[in-house]
Design an enzyme around this catalytic site. Structure first.
Site, mmCIF file in Angstrom:
data_model
loop_
_atom_site.group_PDB
_atom_site.id
_atom_site.type_symbol
_atom_site.label_atom_id
_atom_site.label_comp_id
_atom_site.label_asym_id
_atom_site.label_seq_id
_atom_site.Cartn_x
_atom_site.Cartn_y
_atom_site.Cartn_z
ATOM 1 N N GLU A 57 0.817 -1.201 0.000
ATOM 2 C CA GLU A 57 0.000 0.000 0.000
ATOM 3 C C GLU A 57 0.859 1.263 0.000
ATOM 4 O OE1 GLU A 57 -2.251 -2.959 2.726
ATOM 5 O OE2 GLU A 57 -0.216 -2.645 1.956
ATOM 6 N N CYS A 80 -2.872 -3.840 7.200
ATOM 7 C CA CYS A 80 -2.529 -4.038 8.614
ATOM 8 C C CYS A 80 -2.995 -2.842 9.445
ATOM 9 C CB CYS A 80 -1.029 -4.273 8.780
ATOM 10 S SG CYS A 80 0.009 -2.899 8.236
ATOM 11 N N THR A 166 13.967 -43.919 -6.928
ATOM 12 C CA THR A 166 14.619 -42.635 -6.640
ATOM 13 C C THR A 166 16.137 -42.728 -6.506
ATOM 14 O OG1 THR A 166 14.332 -42.946 -4.245
ATOM 15 C CG2 THR A 166 12.566 -41.818 -5.433
ATOM 16 N N ALA A 167 16.650 -43.918 -6.336
ATOM 17 C CA ALA A 167 18.102 -44.096 -6.177
ATOM 18 C C ALA A 167 18.435 -45.563 -6.344
ATOM 19 C CB ALA A 167 18.547 -43.618 -4.792
ATOM 20 N N MET A 168 19.688 -45.829 -6.657
ATOM 21 C CA MET A 168 20.116 -47.213 -6.726
ATOM 22 C C MET A 168 20.168 -47.804 -5.319
ATOM 23 S SD MET A 168 20.235 -47.265 -9.893
ATOM 24 C CE MET A 168 20.724 -48.982 -10.100
ATOM 25 N N SER A 173 22.201 -41.463 -6.526
ATOM 26 C CA SER A 173 20.988 -40.891 -7.101
ATOM 27 C C SER A 173 21.241 -39.747 -8.084
ATOM 28 C CB SER A 173 20.078 -40.372 -5.982
ATOM 29 O OG SER A 173 20.716 -39.335 -5.259
ATOM 30 N N TRP A 175 22.498 -38.281 -11.636
ATOM 31 C CA TRP A 175 21.243 -37.553 -11.618
ATOM 32 C C TRP A 175 20.169 -38.379 -12.302
ATOM 33 C CZ3 TRP A 175 21.193 -33.427 -8.624
ATOM 34 C CH2 TRP A 175 22.384 -32.729 -8.412
ATOM 35 N N ARG A 212 20.592 -20.903 -5.891
ATOM 36 C CA ARG A 212 21.560 -20.304 -6.805
ATOM 37 C C ARG A 212 20.779 -19.592 -7.915
ATOM 38 N NH1 ARG A 212 23.174 -25.228 -5.063
ATOM 39 N NH2 ARG A 212 22.345 -26.399 -6.851
ATOM 40 N N LEU A 309 12.513 -40.472 5.115
ATOM 41 C CA LEU A 309 12.064 -39.233 5.750
ATOM 42 C C LEU A 309 10.832 -38.668 5.039
ATOM 43 C CD1 LEU A 309 12.413 -37.070 7.871
ATOM 44 C CD2 LEU A 309 14.093 -35.949 6.391
#
Length: 379
Positions: A57, A80, A166-168, A173, A175, A212, A309
């Site tokens: 504002e 506010c 997703t990974a070996m 992993s 890429w 980045r 996770l």
């Protein structure tokens, strides 16, 4: 009263476009846009750029100058009404002499929560609420959820092969997806207040977990750039100070079941290192961690971790969104799964709703949110 005229919808849509410009810079504040209109002509506009700096504002009123007298202000979040690091925006609108304020959504912050609108009405200003409310709410999903529930909005980012891996088996992993998808992930990081990863990911992949801007092709001015808080969930303190993540600028928080015996030393000139401890049934209390992060002003959390996770967040019902990058490659049946969810019965399945499917380079980006209609059946 909600907006019904096509003019109100048009100008609020313009204010929402401005609000989105703060996607990468306003944390922990909400993203807000404002447009000042007089006699059907835009005379001022602004958006909130960074916490501690003028609100949307203020920028719009400065641009409008004397033309704000008798004008209509379109604001994507209730102005506010309290003094913080900046004066109340409702007070600024009153002093500028606007005759009408159109708002998109009420601010759930207890310090505001309708008081801004009431201040305007008491000053004789016409107030119209709930103009494009769903759209405005979505722009600030994290801020809204934090204020309403005490929890942040949690996105889980995953990358998988065509066969859902997703990974070996070894954990390798890098890429799975292509460079375009990795640039896209940089944008997810940039809009997040905090990034959560696990000790296994730090040990196996040794990531920096930083934003980045150049890599993501984000045009963010140097003065507005920031690094999200990086959070490592390390229940038994397996990560040591040699990990690359500690060498990159930005604050880090290590979350575990119990306080460390010996704290990791880090160069404080590049960022702080803190600890948080909470135990739940022999594991780090991830909901307790999320509540702690919310109390510290973190609106949106990005989880970038392994299957275990990520599965824990989903199992606990703490994931608001899944963003899955699917690459046209096969890793084989011995590779690791997308999520660790040790289900044994069909009724345990967790259904999701498609929100978006699009190509990112040669990969697919799938966006999903929990299917709340099936939650009762699963329970």
């Amino acid at each position: 009263m909600s907006c019904q005229s096509t003019a109100d919808v048009k100008w609020m849509a313009e204010a929402l476009r401005l609000a989105k410009k703060g996607r990468f810079t306003t944390s922990p504040n909400p993203r807000v846009g404002c447009v000042i209109v007089k006699d059907g002509i835009k005379v001022g506009e602004g958006w909130h750029q960074k916490a501690g700096e003028p609100h949307a504002e203020v920028h719009a009123l400065r641009a409008a100058g004397d033309k704000a007298q008798g004008a209509t202000a379109y604001v994507t979040l209730e102005p506010c009404s309290h003094y913080g690091r900046t004066p109340p925006c409702a007070e600024g609108l009153i002093k500028a002499g606007v005759s009408r304020v159109v708002g998109a959504v009420r601010d759930p912050n207890p310090s505001v929560a309708g008081r801004g609108y009431e201040m305007l009405r008491q000053a004789g200003i016409e107030v119209v609420e709930s103009c494009l409310e769903p759209e405005a709410d979505a722009i600030n999903a994290g801020f809204m959820k934090r204020m309403r529930t005490g929890l942040p909005y949690v996105r889980i980012k995953l990358a998988m092969s065509l066969d859902g891996r997703t990974a070996m088996a070894s954990g390798e992993s890098q890429w799975i997806t292509g460079s375009s998808a990795r640039r896209d992930v940089q944008k997810l990081r940039a809009q997040s207040c905090a990034i959560i990863t696990g000790a296994d990911s730090v040990i196996l992949d040794n990531p920096s977990m930083t934003v980045r801007p150049e890599e993501a092709e984000l045009d963010i001015p140097e003065a507005l750039r920031r690094q999200p808080l990086r959070v490592i969930i390390d229940g038994t303190h397996r990560v040591n100070g040699e990990a690359a993540i500690f060498d990159k600028a930005g604050d880090i928080l290590i979350a575990s079941r119990m306080p460390p015996v010996t704290a990791i030393r880090r160069d404080e000139t590049i960022g702080r290192l803190g600890y948080w401890a909470g135990d739940l049934d022999g594991n780090t209390d991830i909901e307790g961690l999320l509540r702690h992060l919310a109390s510290e002003g973190n609106n949106e959390i990005l989880v970038e971790s392994g299957a275990k996770l990520a599965g824990a967040f989903v199992s606990a019902g703490l994931a608001d969104e899944l963003i899955v990058y699917c690459a046209p490659t096969l890793l084989g049946s011995d590779a690791r799964p997308l999520l660790s969810l040790p289900f044994s019965k069909m009724k345990q399945q967790i259904r999701w709703q498609w929100q978006d499917v699009r190509m990112v380079g040669n990969d697919l980006r799938l966006t999903l949110r929990p299917d709340t209609s099936t939650a009762a059946e699963r329970a």
